[in-house]
Design an enzyme around this catalytic site. Structure first.
Site, PDB file in Angstrom:
ATOM      1  N   GLU A 128       0.891  -1.161   0.000  1.00 33.03           N
ATOM      2  CA  GLU A 128       0.000   0.000   0.000  1.00 33.03           C
ATOM      3  C   GLU A 128       0.921   1.201   0.000  1.00 33.03           C
ATOM      4  O   GLU A 128       1.686   1.397   0.946  1.00 33.03           O
ATOM      5  CB  GLU A 128      -0.879  -0.051   1.252  1.00 33.03           C
ATOM      6  CG  GLU A 128      -2.204   0.646   1.073  1.00 33.03           C
ATOM      7  CD  GLU A 128      -2.177   2.047   1.604  1.00 33.03           C
ATOM      8  OE1 GLU A 128      -1.908   2.956   0.778  1.00 33.03           O
ATOM      9  OE2 GLU A 128      -2.386   2.244   2.806  1.00 33.03           O
TER      10      GLU A 128
ATOM     11  N   CYS B  50      -1.430   8.916   3.154  1.00 36.16           N
ATOM     12  CA  CYS B  50      -1.367   8.626   1.725  1.00 36.16           C
ATOM     13  C   CYS B  50      -2.695   8.939   1.066  1.00 36.16           C
ATOM     14  O   CYS B  50      -2.766   9.147  -0.134  1.00 36.16           O
ATOM     15  CB  CYS B  50      -0.958   7.193   1.480  1.00 36.16           C
ATOM     16  SG  CYS B  50      -2.048   6.054   2.259  1.00 36.16           S
TER      17      CYS B  50
HETATM   18  C1  UN1 Z   1      -1.724   5.855   4.817  1.00 34.94           C
HETATM   19  O1  UN1 Z   1      -1.752   7.056   4.993  1.00 34.94           O
HETATM   20  O2  UN1 Z   1      -0.652   5.242   4.801  1.00 34.94           O
HETATM   21  O3  UN1 Z   1      -8.229   6.649   4.933  1.00 34.94           O
HETATM   22  C2  UN1 Z   1      -2.936   5.036   4.597  1.00 34.94           C
HETATM   23  C3  UN1 Z   1      -7.233   7.087   5.514  1.00 34.94           C
HETATM   24  C4  UN1 Z   1      -6.232   6.123   6.065  1.00 34.94           C
HETATM   25  C5  UN1 Z   1      -5.015   6.192   5.219  1.00 34.94           C
HETATM   26  C6  UN1 Z   1      -4.005   5.208   5.604  1.00 34.94           C
HETATM   27  N1  UN1 Z   1      -6.756   4.800   6.141  1.00 34.94           N
HETATM   28  O4  UN1 Z   1      -7.035   8.274   5.643  1.00 34.94           O
END
Ligand code: UN1
Length: 506
Positions: free
Chosen positions: A266, A300
């Site tokens: 991810e 992210c």
């Molecule tokens: C990350 O920032 O590595 O929906 C992923 C969201 C979080 C993002 C996680 N689940 O903002």
């Protein structure tokens, strides 16, 4: 939680310095190591973290390998009990964990609360999945005269490499998924947040998780990460972090002279929001502020580029600047703080370099002064940058910098396709009251998670399974119904039952 949080913070600040290191077979190996500094106040050290050494890595991998068949044979229902106990112990120690993340990762109080909630949700959600899909073999339809059963099993030892921006939620989510599926785990948390990981693993073991099921190996990617991904005792890798690191892991796995193993990654995003003239201005502004500057933009999922209609752009930009000026930048431990520091000196340097380039090539419309937080810690003022072309940006900037591009919504498909062509595919925002507009954007820029007329962050486990495609990751989605399957191997047993007196189930 607030009252308990204040007490937990005080005992953390007044207590002895934290000493953390590897945890192999349930036994913490501490002593020495590098000082861990606080992003909001770099003059203070929170404790020390000792990187896992070659001997600890070796012992952890051996113990995890040896114990894995037993853990797998325990079955989904029994493993689910362990996962629920993991969730419960996090919940019971929420205040301490939030205090620790506030100091170690610069998490604000609301972010800390959400982080523990998400970690607990992952444990409970995957527990339910383990019971559902990993408890008993499934009989498949087939010809008379034979039975065919499909069952899911752990692959072996899973290596979980997690990021600093969700030091508890993603750390726990990866581990819980791997364990639920019947794997044992060697976990390498981000080097910036090893103390939070250390606390979490100690709690998991205290809650009854066998020491050999989960080993903690803190350290850097170049050392511990490389040693783990290159080791043939590792049967799968789960990684969350930068796209370039995911590529590096992929190359390491490709070079191994052994079994072919999966990488679940991810990674980053270059997330856009498309606004049209029917959108509700106040809501757009609110959602942009949360999506771009929440968690100091260190998600992210965060919004990076807002596409605003030519006709309403000036009005929207005015509103955005007004709302930015209301953001309280400061000590993340204070309840009134909206935006804390960025994680470390490198992160701030990269943001400063980006802003220098934007000053030259684009137009910086507004940037808040980081003030005291900038002097005492890694504070970085949230910034608004106007692009004149989408060509001016092609990579993720990990922090509180929002780019804005004026456009004609009649041509939305062209710009949405151009954004898609950059290769990422994580989150997408749409603000409009017209379904035809929603469809035009979704079709031109398909991504993992699309958010319509709401903020683009904070996916809820089990409700909004999260993850992207292309440069953003491999899927399947964390917190979704298919995630555990990627951590598992499938086995089918076919039996000729005419030889043993007929179908036992008839
Ligand atoms: C990350 O920032 O590595 O929906 C992923 C969201 C979080 C993002 C996680 N689940 O903002």
């Amino acid at each position: 939680v607030r009252k308990k949080f204040a007490a937990a913070l005080k005992s953390l600040d007044d207590g002895p310095a934290f000493a953390a290191g590897a945890i192999v077979s349930g036994k913490p190996e501490t002593g020495g190591g590098e000082l861990v500094r606080m992003p909001a106040e770099t003059g203070r050290a929170l404790g020390a973290l000792k990187e896992a050494d070659a001997d600890e890595i070796d012992r952890a991998l051996d113990a995890a390998t040896k114990f894995q068949p037993e853990w797998d044979q325990l079955g989904g229902s029994k493993r689910a009990e362990h996962l629920r106990a993991m969730g419960d112990v996090l919940e019971a120690n929420a205040a301490q964990l939030i205090a620790l993340m506030s100091r170690e990762a610069g998490k604000t109080l609301p972010d800390g609360i959400a982080e523990v909630r998400e970690a607990v949700d992952f444990c409970r959600y995957y527990a339910q999945q383990a019971e559902q899909d990993f408890a008993a073999p499934v009989r498949l339809p087939g010809p008379t005269g034979e039975t065919n059963h499909l069952s899911l099993h752990g692959r072996g030892v899973f290596c979980c490499i997690s990021p600093w921006n969700f030091p508890l939620a993603i750390f726990t989510g990866q581990i819980a998924a791997a364990l639920a599926a019947g794997n044992t785990v060697v976990a390498k948390p981000a080097e910036q947040t090893g103390l939070t990981a250390f606390e979490a693993v100690r709690l998991f073991h205290k809650a009854g998780l066998p020491g050999d099921a989960l080993h903690l190996l803190p350290g850097r990617g170049e050392t511990v990460g490389a040693a783990l991904t290159g080791d043939l005792r590792v049967s799968g890798v789960c990684f969350t972090g930068g796209t370039s690191t995911a590529r590096m892991i992929n190359r390491t796995l490709a070079g191994r002279d052994g079994p072919i193993i999966p990488l679940i990654a991810e990674t980053g995003g270059l997330n856009g929001l498309f606004v049209d003239t029917t959108a509700l201005r106040e809501q757009v502004i609110d959602d942009i502020i949360i999506s771009a500057f929440g968690s100091a933009g260190q998600r992210c999922s965060a919004l990076r580029i807002a596409f605003v209609p030519n006709a309403t752009a000036d009005h929207l930009i005015d509103g955005l600047i007004g709302a930015m000026n209301e953001l309280a930048l400061g000590d993340p431990a204070l309840p009134q703080t909206d935006t804390g520091p960025v994680i470390d000196a490198d992160a701030r340097k990269a943001l400063e370099a980006h802003m220098e380039r934007m000053t030259r090539e684009a137009k910086v419309l507004h940037q808040l002064d980081a003030g005291k937080l900038g002097e005492e810690g890694y504070g970085f003022g949230p910034a608004l940058v106007e692009l004149s072309s989408l060509d001016q940006i092609s990579e993720e900037t990990f922090g509180p910098v929002l780019h804005i591009l004026r456009y004609d919504p009649d041509n939305v498909a062209v710009l949405a396709s151009a954004l898609k062509a950059k290769g990422y595919g994580l989150t997408l925002g749409i603000h409009s009251r017209l379904e035809s507009f929603h469809n035009a954007v979704k079709t031109a820029c398909p991504v993992g998670n699309t958010y319509v007329n709401r903020s683009m962050i904070g996916a809820v486990v089990g409700v909004q399974p999260f993850g992207g495609e292309g440069l953003s990751g491999t899927g399947p989605k964390a917190g979704g119904p298919h995630y555990l399957h990627r951590f598992a191997t499938e086995r089918v047993v076919s039996v000729n039952i005419t030889a043993q007196g007929g179908d036992p189930e008839l």
